[in-house]
Design a protein around this motif. Sequence first.
Motif, PDB file in Angstrom:
ATOM      1  N   TYR A  10      -2.470 -10.940  -4.374  1.00 17.56           N
ATOM      2  CA  TYR A  10      -3.220 -12.009  -3.714  1.00 17.56           C
ATOM      3  C   TYR A  10      -3.000 -13.354  -4.400  1.00 17.56           C
ATOM      4  O   TYR A  10      -2.964 -14.390  -3.737  1.00 17.56           O
ATOM      5  N   VAL A  15      -6.121   3.548 -11.249  1.00 14.70           N
ATOM      6  CA  VAL A  15      -7.069   2.595 -10.653  1.00 14.70           C
ATOM      7  C   VAL A  15      -6.991   1.206 -11.300  1.00 14.70           C
ATOM      8  O   VAL A  15      -6.897   0.202 -10.581  1.00 14.70           O
ATOM      9  N   PRO A  16      -6.985   1.089 -12.632  1.00 15.37           N
ATOM     10  CA  PRO A  16      -6.849  -0.264 -13.205  1.00 15.37           C
ATOM     11  C   PRO A  16      -5.497  -0.915 -12.865  1.00 15.37           C
ATOM     12  O   PRO A  16      -5.436  -2.116 -12.583  1.00 15.37           O
ATOM     13  N   TYR A  17      -4.425  -0.115 -12.859  1.00 12.24           N
ATOM     14  CA  TYR A  17      -3.111  -0.648 -12.501  1.00 12.24           C
ATOM     15  C   TYR A  17      -3.095  -1.097 -11.045  1.00 12.24           C
ATOM     16  O   TYR A  17      -2.562  -2.150 -10.712  1.00 12.24           O
ATOM     17  N   TYR A  18      -3.693  -0.316 -10.176  1.00 11.19           N
ATOM     18  CA  TYR A  18      -3.772  -0.638  -8.752  1.00 11.19           C
ATOM     19  C   TYR A  18      -4.563  -1.935  -8.532  1.00 11.19           C
ATOM     20  O   TYR A  18      -4.145  -2.799  -7.759  1.00 11.19           O
ATOM     21  N   ASN A  19      -5.683  -2.078  -9.222  1.00 12.54           N
ATOM     22  CA  ASN A  19      -6.493  -3.291  -9.085  1.00 12.54           C
ATOM     23  C   ASN A  19      -5.767  -4.522  -9.626  1.00 12.54           C
ATOM     24  O   ASN A  19      -5.839  -5.600  -9.030  1.00 12.54           O
ATOM     25  N   ALA A  20      -5.077  -4.377 -10.741  1.00 14.60           N
ATOM     26  CA  ALA A  20      -4.314  -5.502 -11.298  1.00 14.60           C
ATOM     27  C   ALA A  20      -3.167  -5.893 -10.368  1.00 14.60           C
ATOM     28  O   ALA A  20      -2.878  -7.075 -10.190  1.00 14.60           O
ATOM     29  N   GLU A  43       0.827  -1.210   0.000  1.00 12.10           N
ATOM     30  CA  GLU A  43       0.000   0.000   0.000  1.00 12.10           C
ATOM     31  C   GLU A  43       0.863   1.263   0.000  1.00 12.10           C
ATOM     32  O   GLU A  43       0.550   2.232  -0.689  1.00 12.10           O
ATOM     33  N   HIS A  64      -3.145  -5.508  -7.105  1.00 10.77           N
ATOM     34  CA  HIS A  64      -3.763  -6.205  -5.970  1.00 10.77           C
ATOM     35  C   HIS A  64      -4.086  -7.655  -6.333  1.00 10.77           C
ATOM     36  O   HIS A  64      -3.852  -8.568  -5.534  1.00 10.77           O
ATOM     37  N   ALA A  65      -4.635  -7.876  -7.495  1.00  9.53           N
ATOM     38  CA  ALA A  65      -4.983  -9.230  -7.916  1.00  9.53           C
ATOM     39  C   ALA A  65      -3.736 -10.105  -7.987  1.00  9.53           C
ATOM     40  O   ALA A  65      -3.752 -11.254  -7.522  1.00  9.53           O
TER      41      ALA A  65
END
Length: 55
Positions: free
Chosen positions: A43, A32-37, A10, A39-40
């Motif tokens: 995990y 936002v799309p880079y951040y979500n990718a 983070e 995160h995926a």
Amino acid sequence: MCFVYFSFFELSFIGWNILAGLSLGIGFLWLVPYYNAAHAEFYRTLAGDQFKSKD
């Protein structure tokens, strides 16, 4: 231990958030799309082979 990795993960996005905010929010269209990718993938790496299908 996972919390420590997540905290560093983070913190690595603070600079990107500041830059996106300085661009009057337009930078968030890319952040936002880079951040979500990211995160995926984070995990997925933590889970390892736990959720892979057994074909």
